[in-house]
Write an enzyme that holds these catalytic residues in place. Sequence first.
Site, PDB file in Angstrom:
ATOM      1  N   LYS A  95      17.911  -3.017   2.296  1.00 31.80           N
ATOM      2  CA  LYS A  95      16.579  -2.537   1.938  1.00 31.80           C
ATOM      3  C   LYS A  95      15.918  -2.058   3.225  1.00 31.80           C
ATOM      4  O   LYS A  95      15.710  -2.858   4.147  1.00 31.80           O
ATOM      5  CB  LYS A  95      15.756  -3.661   1.297  1.00 31.80           C
ATOM      6  CG  LYS A  95      14.264  -3.332   1.191  1.00 31.80           C
ATOM      7  CD  LYS A  95      13.482  -4.418   0.479  1.00 31.80           C
ATOM      8  CE  LYS A  95      11.984  -4.232   0.647  1.00 31.80           C
ATOM      9  NZ  LYS A  95      11.197  -5.246  -0.068  1.00 31.80           N
ATOM     10  N   GLY A 156       2.593  -8.630  -1.518  1.00 29.08           N
ATOM     11  CA  GLY A 156       1.959  -9.944  -1.614  1.00 29.08           C
ATOM     12  C   GLY A 156       0.568  -9.954  -2.208  1.00 29.08           C
ATOM     13  O   GLY A 156      -0.097 -10.989  -2.220  1.00 29.08           O
ATOM     14  N   ALA A 182       7.126  -4.690  -4.593  1.00 27.29           N
ATOM     15  CA  ALA A 182       5.883  -5.068  -3.916  1.00 27.29           C
ATOM     16  C   ALA A 182       4.643  -4.997  -4.803  1.00 27.29           C
ATOM     17  O   ALA A 182       4.435  -4.049  -5.549  1.00 27.29           O
ATOM     18  CB  ALA A 182       5.634  -4.222  -2.671  1.00 27.29           C
ATOM     19  N   GLY A 183       3.835  -6.038  -4.686  1.00 23.87           N
ATOM     20  CA  GLY A 183       2.528  -6.057  -5.335  1.00 23.87           C
ATOM     21  C   GLY A 183       2.521  -6.516  -6.782  1.00 23.87           C
ATOM     22  O   GLY A 183       1.454  -6.699  -7.367  1.00 23.87           O
ATOM     23  N   ASN A 204       8.877 -10.959  -4.979  1.00 24.43           N
ATOM     24  CA  ASN A 204       9.004 -12.058  -4.028  1.00 24.43           C
ATOM     25  C   ASN A 204       7.834 -13.025  -4.160  1.00 24.43           C
ATOM     26  O   ASN A 204       7.951 -14.078  -4.783  1.00 24.43           O
ATOM     27  CB  ASN A 204       9.136 -11.523  -2.594  1.00 24.43           C
ATOM     28  CG  ASN A 204       9.478 -12.622  -1.608  1.00 24.43           C
ATOM     29  OD1 ASN A 204       9.336 -13.815  -1.875  1.00 24.43           O
ATOM     30  ND2 ASN A 204       9.945 -12.256  -0.453  1.00 24.43           N
ATOM     31  N   THR A 205       6.682 -12.622  -3.621  1.00 28.09           N
ATOM     32  CA  THR A 205       5.531 -13.531  -3.548  1.00 28.09           C
ATOM     33  C   THR A 205       5.192 -14.183  -4.897  1.00 28.09           C
ATOM     34  O   THR A 205       4.947 -15.390  -4.964  1.00 28.09           O
ATOM     35  CB  THR A 205       4.299 -12.757  -3.033  1.00 28.09           C
ATOM     36  OG1 THR A 205       4.644 -12.225  -1.755  1.00 28.09           O
ATOM     37  CG2 THR A 205       3.081 -13.657  -2.905  1.00 28.09           C
TER      38      THR A 205
END
Lengths: 254, 63
Positions: A95, A156, A182-183, A204-205
């Site tokens: 990535k 995040g 993301a997000g 992820n987050t």
Amino acid sequence: MFTIGGKTLKSRLFVGTGKLPDYTLISKMYYEAKVEVFTVAVRRIGLNTKHEKSVLEFIPKEAVIMVNTSGATNYKEAIKIAQIGRELTSSDWVKVEIEKDTKYLFPDNYETLKACEILVKEGFKVFPYIYPDLTIAKELEQIGVTAVMPLAAPIGTNKGIGCEVLLKPIIAEVEIPVIIDAGIGRPSHAAQAMELGADAVLINTAIATAKDPLVMALAFSKAVEAGRLAYEIGLLKEYEYAQASSPLDDFIKG
Amino acid sequence: MLKVNDKELNFTGSIKELLDYLKLNQSSCAVLVNGEIIKRKDWEKYLLKNDDYVEIVSFVGGG
């Protein structure tokens, strides 16, 4: 089932391992939430700290490791991290994440394109994390990246799909897989990404910082599946006025 | 003096000896000297020179 980067996968949910409270969650997510792709990052070792096991030792052998170049601020650093990743993991999935700004962590599309050109030539399966820009997505497709990974919102932030009008053209116009990265903060955001026609999402987050990451991974897994099924069967159009679902004649005359 | 992950270190020897000295888990780390990745198979014969800039990296959780 779908094929990407030479692998046939069942799950369209990719998971980042940053911020996880405990790496043993990785195999639980693999076996119970059926997550098959995990991202990892490269960092310097602290020489005075007690050495804990590397995250790699917690990733099931059958799972796919995607090395993230996060921390790179230019294409040269990203290439170096990718090479370290391949040396240590024997995975050629990378990535490409290059950021110069730490407030929003927006990817630098220009440096990313330069890194990708070289990494594709070196035989990597390249997954660039990009600002949602159709022009750059098409250029990346031209040079041979495996997929593009446009952001939904800053990393995040849990804000969800903040730029649908920019993501839709990418999904419509590029032939390679589009992974929304993301997000994404909630399973419903992931379902929305899949309904739009994304091929996968990377979370992820929202999973790693949940009260119970495994339960949240299960929730995301179901949402991704639901969104994909709905996309495949075709979403219905919206109407301005009510369209009765029960017949509008033969009412009881009371 | 060597520079190892930005710390100065008085050490002479090979990369392999440096990692032994630092008691690192060698299966999970990679080594760069002056910005170049040194392959694992070369660790034993690669002798570090004065002023070399050594970076020892490993994998962590990341998005």
